[in-house]
Design a protein around this motif. Structure first.
Motif, PDB file in Angstrom:
ATOM      1  N   SER A 108      38.673  44.830  51.860  1.00 33.83           N
ATOM      2  CA  SER A 108      38.579  43.853  50.776  1.00 33.83           C
ATOM      3  C   SER A 108      37.598  42.732  51.095  1.00 33.83           C
ATOM      4  N   VAL A 109      36.990  42.243  50.026  1.00 28.21           N
ATOM      5  CA  VAL A 109      36.109  41.079  50.093  1.00 28.21           C
ATOM      6  C   VAL A 109      36.565  40.131  48.994  1.00 28.21           C
ATOM      7  N   VAL A 110      36.728  38.864  49.344  1.00 29.24           N
ATOM      8  CA  VAL A 110      37.173  37.854  48.393  1.00 29.24           C
ATOM      9  C   VAL A 110      36.179  36.704  48.421  1.00 29.24           C
ATOM     10  N   ARG A 111      35.892  36.160  47.235  1.00 30.06           N
ATOM     11  CA  ARG A 111      35.054  34.958  47.168  1.00 30.06           C
ATOM     12  C   ARG A 111      35.463  34.126  45.971  1.00 30.06           C
ATOM     13  N   ALA A 115      36.196  26.773  40.855  1.00 26.80           N
ATOM     14  CA  ALA A 115      37.449  26.130  41.272  1.00 26.80           C
ATOM     15  C   ALA A 115      38.692  26.868  40.800  1.00 26.80           C
ATOM     16  N   ASN A 116      38.590  27.621  39.702  1.00 22.55           N
ATOM     17  CA  ASN A 116      39.773  28.246  39.113  1.00 22.55           C
ATOM     18  C   ASN A 116      39.726  29.765  39.050  1.00 22.55           C
ATOM     19  N   ARG A 117      38.716  30.390  39.646  1.00 24.33           N
ATOM     20  CA  ARG A 117      38.621  31.850  39.616  1.00 24.33           C
ATOM     21  C   ARG A 117      38.269  32.390  40.996  1.00 24.33           C
ATOM     22  N   LEU A 118      38.949  33.465  41.351  1.00 26.70           N
ATOM     23  CA  LEU A 118      38.777  34.122  42.644  1.00 26.70           C
ATOM     24  C   LEU A 118      38.407  35.577  42.382  1.00 26.70           C
ATOM     25  N   GLU A 119      37.303  36.024  42.955  1.00 25.64           N
ATOM     26  CA  GLU A 119      36.885  37.415  42.813  1.00 25.64           C
ATOM     27  C   GLU A 119      37.455  38.210  43.991  1.00 25.64           C
ATOM     28  N   VAL A 120      38.264  39.213  43.668  1.00 32.17           N
ATOM     29  CA  VAL A 120      38.949  40.017  44.679  1.00 32.17           C
ATOM     30  C   VAL A 120      38.462  41.453  44.540  1.00 32.17           C
ATOM     31  N   LYS A 121      37.881  41.975  45.611  1.00 34.18           N
ATOM     32  CA  LYS A 121      37.319  43.322  45.575  1.00 34.18           C
ATOM     33  C   LYS A 121      38.024  44.191  46.601  1.00 34.18           C
ATOM     34  N   GLY A 122      38.444  45.381  46.173  1.00 38.17           N
ATOM     35  CA  GLY A 122      39.041  46.360  47.071  1.00 38.17           C
ATOM     36  C   GLY A 122      38.127  47.576  47.129  1.00 38.17           C
ATOM     37  N   CYS A 123      37.859  48.084  48.338  1.00 39.39           N
ATOM     38  CA  CYS A 123      36.888  49.170  48.487  1.00 39.39           C
ATOM     39  C   CYS A 123      37.428  50.291  49.364  1.00 39.39           C
ATOM     40  N   ILE A 124      37.050  51.500  48.995  1.00 42.62           N
ATOM     41  CA  ILE A 124      37.274  52.672  49.831  1.00 42.62           C
ATOM     42  C   ILE A 124      35.914  53.359  49.912  1.00 42.62           C
ATOM     43  N   GLY A 125      35.353  53.375  51.109  1.00 37.98           N
ATOM     44  CA  GLY A 125      33.985  53.868  51.256  1.00 37.98           C
ATOM     45  C   GLY A 125      33.049  52.994  50.444  1.00 37.98           C
ATOM     46  N   PRO A 126      32.099  53.601  49.737  1.00 34.85           N
ATOM     47  CA  PRO A 126      31.150  52.808  48.952  1.00 34.85           C
ATOM     48  C   PRO A 126      31.685  52.410  47.569  1.00 34.85           C
ATOM     49  N   PHE A 127      32.866  52.871  47.219  1.00 36.09           N
ATOM     50  CA  PHE A 127      33.410  52.613  45.890  1.00 36.09           C
ATOM     51  C   PHE A 127      34.337  51.402  45.913  1.00 36.09           C
TER      52      PHE A 127
END
Length: 137
Positions: A108-111, A115-127
Motif C-alpha cells: 500500500s501507498v498512502v498520501r 487537509a480532508n482527503r487521503l488517497e489510499v492505494k492497494g497493489c498486487i504486482g503492477p495492479f
C-alpha cells in the motif's frame, strides 16, 4: 563563505517540502462503512478500525472470518489494524493494507491529497486500486 552559508540555509529550509504530509487522524473509508484511526504503532504508523458506520453482516462483534490464517479468524474486526508497517518515503507513506472482506493483504501507498482527503492505494504486482478516504469530523 557567505554564499556557502546561504546555500546551506536554503537547503535546510527546503527540506521540509520533501517530507510527506502527516496522515494521522480519523478517516472514513471510501465505502463509508467504517472509521479508520491512523497513528503511531511502535516504530511505524498504522490504522485501526475504530468505528463501524454500517454494521458488518454478523453485527458489531464481527470476527475476521475471511482471514487466510485460521489462527486469526477469531479476532474482532473492531480495533483490528488494517494499515500496518507504514513509514514515510519522500512524499508518500508505504506499508501494507489488509482487506477484511477478502482476507487479503496488499502492498500500500498512502498520501494526503489535502487537509480532508487521503488517497489510499492497494497493489498486487503492477495492479493497483485507489480509494479516497475523507476526514471524519
Amino acid at each position: 563563505m557567505r554564499k556557502t552559508t546561504l546555500a546551506l540555509a536554503a537547503l535546510l529550509c527546503a527540506t521540509p517540502l520533501l517530507a510527506a504530509q502527516p496522515i494521522e487522524g480519523r478517516w472514513i473509508t471510501a465505502e463509508e462503512d467504517a472509521v479508520i484511526t491512523i497513528g503511531e504503532c511502535g516504530s511505524s504508523t498504522c490504522g485501526r478500525i475504530t468505528k463501524f458506520l454500517v454494521a458488518p453482516p454478523k453485527g458489531l462483534d464481527q470476527r475476521d472470518v475471511n482471514n487466510a490464517d485460521a489462527k486469526l479468524r477469531q479476532r474482532k474486526l473492531l480495533g483490528m489494524p488494517v494499515l500496518t508497517g507504514f513509514s514515510e518515503d519522500a512524499k508518500l507513506w508505504r506499508g501494507q493494507i489488509y482487506d477484511p472482506k477478502s482476507g487479503k493483504t496488499y502492498r500500500s501507498v498512502v498520501r494526503r491529497k489535502d487537509a480532508n482527503r487521503l488517497e489510499v492505494k492497494g497493489c498486487i504486482g503492477p495492479f493497483c486500486q485507489t480509494q479516497v478516504w475523507t476526514r471524519a469530523r
